[in-house]
Design an enzyme around this catalytic site. Structure first.
Site, PDB file in Angstrom:
ATOM      1  N   CYS A 226       0.707  -1.135  -0.100  1.00  0.00           N
ATOM      2  CA  CYS A 226      -0.209   0.009   0.112  1.00  0.00           C
ATOM      3  C   CYS A 226       0.878   1.306  -0.025  1.00  0.00           C
ATOM      4  O   CYS A 226       0.606   2.496  -0.441  1.00  0.00           O
ATOM      5  CB  CYS A 226      -0.844  -0.086   1.173  1.00  0.00           C
ATOM      6  SG  CYS A 226      -1.132  -1.634   2.295  1.00  0.00           S
TER       7      CYS A 226
ATOM      8  N   GLU B 248     -10.009  -5.200  14.265  1.00  0.00           N
ATOM      9  CA  GLU B 248     -10.744  -5.504  13.183  1.00  0.00           C
ATOM     10  C   GLU B 248     -10.829  -7.158  13.327  1.00  0.00           C
ATOM     11  O   GLU B 248      -9.992  -7.970  13.670  1.00  0.00           O
ATOM     12  CB  GLU B 248     -10.216  -5.276  11.838  1.00  0.00           C
ATOM     13  CG  GLU B 248     -10.400  -4.073  11.485  1.00  0.00           C
ATOM     14  CD  GLU B 248      -9.793  -3.354  10.148  1.00  0.00           C
ATOM     15  OE1 GLU B 248      -9.536  -4.291   9.455  1.00  0.00           O
ATOM     16  OE2 GLU B 248     -10.063  -2.239   9.855  1.00  0.00           O
TER      17      GLU B 248
ATOM     18  N   ASP C  90      -3.216  -2.707   7.882  1.00  0.00           N
ATOM     19  CA  ASP C  90      -3.915  -3.741   8.394  1.00  0.00           C
ATOM     20  C   ASP C  90      -3.895  -5.137   7.912  1.00  0.00           C
ATOM     21  O   ASP C  90      -3.892  -6.084   8.561  1.00  0.00           O
ATOM     22  CB  ASP C  90      -5.419  -3.197   8.056  1.00  0.00           C
ATOM     23  CG  ASP C  90      -6.022  -2.090   9.017  1.00  0.00           C
ATOM     24  OD1 ASP C  90      -4.910  -1.472   9.823  1.00  0.00           O
ATOM     25  OD2 ASP C  90      -7.149  -1.698   9.087  1.00  0.00           O
TER      26      ASP C  90
ATOM     27  N   CYS D 221      -2.750   3.057   2.969  1.00  0.00           N
ATOM     28  CA  CYS D 221      -3.642   1.984   3.502  1.00  0.00           C
ATOM     29  C   CYS D 221      -4.486   2.440   4.568  1.00  0.00           C
ATOM     30  O   CYS D 221      -4.454   3.958   5.058  1.00  0.00           O
ATOM     31  CB  CYS D 221      -2.514   1.364   4.203  1.00  0.00           C
ATOM     32  SG  CYS D 221      -3.264  -0.111   5.065  1.00  0.00           S
ATOM     33  N   ASP D 222      -5.137   1.715   4.937  1.00  0.00           N
ATOM     34  CA  ASP D 222      -6.776   2.386   5.698  1.00  0.00           C
ATOM     35  C   ASP D 222      -6.768   3.525   6.608  1.00  0.00           C
ATOM     36  O   ASP D 222      -7.259   4.461   6.373  1.00  0.00           O
ATOM     37  CB  ASP D 222      -7.173   1.015   6.555  1.00  0.00           C
ATOM     38  CG  ASP D 222      -7.397  -0.202   5.763  1.00  0.00           C
ATOM     39  OD1 ASP D 222      -7.197   0.017   4.508  1.00  0.00           O
ATOM     40  OD2 ASP D 222      -7.823  -1.193   6.276  1.00  0.00           O
ATOM     41  N   LYS D 223      -6.092   3.364   7.661  1.00  0.00           N
ATOM     42  CA  LYS D 223      -5.983   4.222   8.602  1.00  0.00           C
ATOM     43  C   LYS D 223      -5.156   5.835   8.313  1.00  0.00           C
ATOM     44  O   LYS D 223      -5.317   6.889   8.956  1.00  0.00           O
ATOM     45  CB  LYS D 223      -5.670   3.888   9.992  1.00  0.00           C
ATOM     46  CG  LYS D 223      -6.329   2.728  10.484  1.00  0.00           C
ATOM     47  CD  LYS D 223      -7.648   2.657  10.329  1.00  0.00           C
ATOM     48  CE  LYS D 223      -8.328   1.344  10.723  1.00  0.00           C
ATOM     49  NZ  LYS D 223      -8.055   0.288   9.749  1.00  0.00           N
TER      50      LYS D 223
ATOM     51  N   SER E 168     -13.058  -5.524   9.148  1.00  0.00           N
ATOM     52  CA  SER E 168     -12.320  -4.773   7.914  1.00  0.00           C
ATOM     53  C   SER E 168     -13.308  -4.725   6.905  1.00  0.00           C
ATOM     54  O   SER E 168     -14.452  -5.255   6.908  1.00  0.00           O
ATOM     55  CB  SER E 168     -11.386  -6.306   7.662  1.00  0.00           C
ATOM     56  OG  SER E 168     -11.049  -6.065   6.138  1.00  0.00           O
TER      57      SER E 168
END
Length: 577
Positions: free
Chosen positions: A56, A453, A88, A129-131, A479
């Site tokens: 990512c 998650e 994640d 990436c996610d956060k 997730s």
């Protein structure tokens, strides 16, 4: 020929570049090869979440160079810096996941501190990436500088047996392997081909959901989130983002001019209509908090409730981010929402134009394959639904994208687990029954700590073919890749004395995504009696360090699991010091 010096009277960088007293500061800048002209220009922080932890983030370093070219083209001085990311996909299914949500706050905090410490005038933030996406956007709104966000792009799908595969397939294959349905060799082949390039997870999981949000909320240039990470054509968006931030400086358009109640509603629409991650229900309130706007989980869910779901993306649907890009991307989706009167067109965007002006320039139309027309949606309501009831007085959230009406209600006896590990071991050993509601508690923001998650558990259930035969509720998160009837963000969390912490095995739980209910068949008196006998939060092993600090500061999921008072209590704005 030298350019006319910029008037820095109202720019933060004046504190480090102007006047005789700043000669020591300027000596540092000359040490890095800057000249007098560069020092006198506006200074732009180019912040990335680059690291070697996961695909990512791996291309963000290269993409930042394109942004810097754009800043220079716009007569600005770019200064690149990095912050952390916890990815994640690597952190999933073990203790590392406790660091994930806490990393969002660390990203916002470290970007804020870097910007403040070096007096940068504006920011272009790159995240993968996610956060890291909401973390970067939170920092922008907190600082209220001219700001442009750019996503690093998604991973290309893998191919196996003529089909696209993603990391979601690998997680679910673990469950199939445990059930004896695939061999060691088949699992090894899948893990080698599922992730063939740089970029974030390819389905409409959290990263791509928040990437769509970045365009809909107005902080990113239109269509900038779409091209996959390996495409060097992404550089054109990097250059354009660098030029755009210089335009915002000249017009004094700041992050909070862009992030408003209306633009947050636009962002919630894009999550709903694409069947996006439930994590958006956590991140949108957190971004709103940085602007001092009341916009909690249930406000987000109100938008979800009356937004049609019409973009067919994994995990509920068939396609990945690359397919959405090739079908016209977020701009075409926003254009479809506009046809139904579901977009606020007067919101300002990073281009300096309004959302309506931007959409007027979009020529693409729905392909009725990846992007259905809004008049003929996959379902008439959003892919994510809010729930409330005596089991979740502060609300909860469930993803129903890809589920039919019959699958959206469930009643069954509780089987309670005190942690994700306990639940995962029980699922692996098949120590549960069809028709049960699995309850995973003590996984909230404070009680976890970190609001992990539950993908390992839910993927194992799906891999065992039980994803539709049981339901699952937790005060933790899921997730964006989770499938099945899985309710997260149950609040108050167990550690705060919420009803989820008072449940006992066999209590009958009803989840109804059609009516928006989450309840347990217990009287108020019984719940009150159990609360009176409650022995307090489960003790954790995190008694020092970053996770202890996070657990002490973090608030409930309904308000975004934030760790500071927010813009409502601020006594200054960074840009105006």
């Amino acid at each position: 020929m030298s350019k006319t010096p910029v008037d820095k009277t109202n720019l933060p960088s004046r504190h480090v570049t102007e006047g005789p007293s700043r000669a020591p500061h300027r000596s540092y800048f000359y040490a890095m090869g800057l000249d007098e002209e560069a020092i006198k220009q506006p200074w732009v922080g180019v912040a990335t979440c680059w690291n070697e932890a996961a695909p990512c983030n791996i291309s963000l370093n290269r993409q930042a160079q394109a942004v810097k070219l754009g800043v220079k083209k716009g007569s600005g001085t770019p200064r690149e810096f990095t912050t952390i990311t916890v990815t994640d996909g690597i952190a999933m299914g073990h203790e590392g996941m406790r660091s994930s949500l806490a990393s969002r706050e660390a990203i916002a905090d470290t970007v804020e501190l870097t910007m403040r410490g070096h007096c940068y005038d504006a920011i272009v933030g790159l995240a993968g990436c996610d956060k890291s996406l909401p973390g970067m956007m939170m920092a922008m709104v907190r600082l209220n500088t001219p700001s442009v966000f750019i996503y690093g792009g998604s991973i290309l799908p893998g191919r196996l047996d003529g089909k696209d595969v993603t990391v979601q397939d690998v997680f679910e294959a673990v469950g199939k392997h445990q059930a004896g349905n695939i061999s060691d060799a088949e699992l090894e082949v899948l893990e080698r081909v599922a992730c063939p390039s740089a970029g974030a997870c390819g389905g409409q999981f959290t990263a791509n959901t928040m990437a769509c949000v970045s365009e809909a909320i107005g902080l990113a240039l239109m269509n900038s989130s779409g091209a996959p990470a390996p495409y060097e054509s992404r550089d054109q968006y990097g250059i354009a983002s660098g030029e755009a931030v210089m335009n915002l400086i000249s017009k004094n358009i700041r992050a909070r001019d862009i992030v408003t109640r209306k633009s947050l509603e636009n962002a919630a629409r894009i999550v709903a209509c694409t069947g996006g991650s439930t994590n958006a229900g956590l991140h949108l309130p957190a971004i709103a908090h940085e602007a001092g706007i009341d916009f909690d989980l249930m406000d987000v869910c109100d938008i979800f409730r009356d937004t049609p779901y019409f973009v067919d993306l994994k995990p509920g649907g068939q396609y990945v981010a690359k397919d959405l890009y090739e079908a016209g991307g977020v701009p075409v989706v926003l254009k479809e929402l506009r046809k139904a009167g579901l977009i606020h067109e007067d919101c300002m965007t990073a281009s300096g134009r309004t959302m309506g002006e931007e959409l007027d320039m979009i020529k693409g139309e729905a392909d009725n394959n990846v992007i259905y027309s809004v008049e003929n949606p996959i379902t008439k309501t959003g892919g994510v639904v809010g729930l409330k009831g005596n089991l979740a007085p502060e609300g909860a959230i469930v993803k129903v994208a890809g589920m039919n009406t019959q699958e959206q209600s469930f009643t069954g006896p509780a089987r309670c687990f005190e942690s994700e590990e306990d639940a995962f071991e029980a699922v692996k050993a098949r120590q549960y029954e069809e028709g049960e509601v699995l309850v995973i508690r003590n996984e909230g923001p404070s009680g976890g700590p970190g609001m992990r998650e539950m993908l390992a558990t839910t993927a194992a259930l799906s891999g065992q073919g039980m994803g539709k035969k049981v339901a699952l509720i937790t005060d933790g998160r899921f997730s964006g890749a989770t499938r099945g009837f899985c309710v997260g963000h149950v609040g108050p969390e167990a550690a705060h004395g919420g009803p989820i912490g008072l449940l006992e095995n066999g209590d009958v739980i009803t989840i109804n995504a059609i009516t928006g209910e989450l309840k347990v068949d217990l009287s108020d008196e019984v719940l009150a009696e159990r609360k009176a006998n409650w022995k307090g939060p489960k003790e954790t092993i995190y008694a020092s360090g970053a996770l202890w600090k996070y657990s002490q500061l973090v608030g409930g999921a309904r308000l975004g699991a934030v760790t500071h008072p927010g813009a409502k209590d601020e006594k200054h704005i960074y840009m105006d010091l």
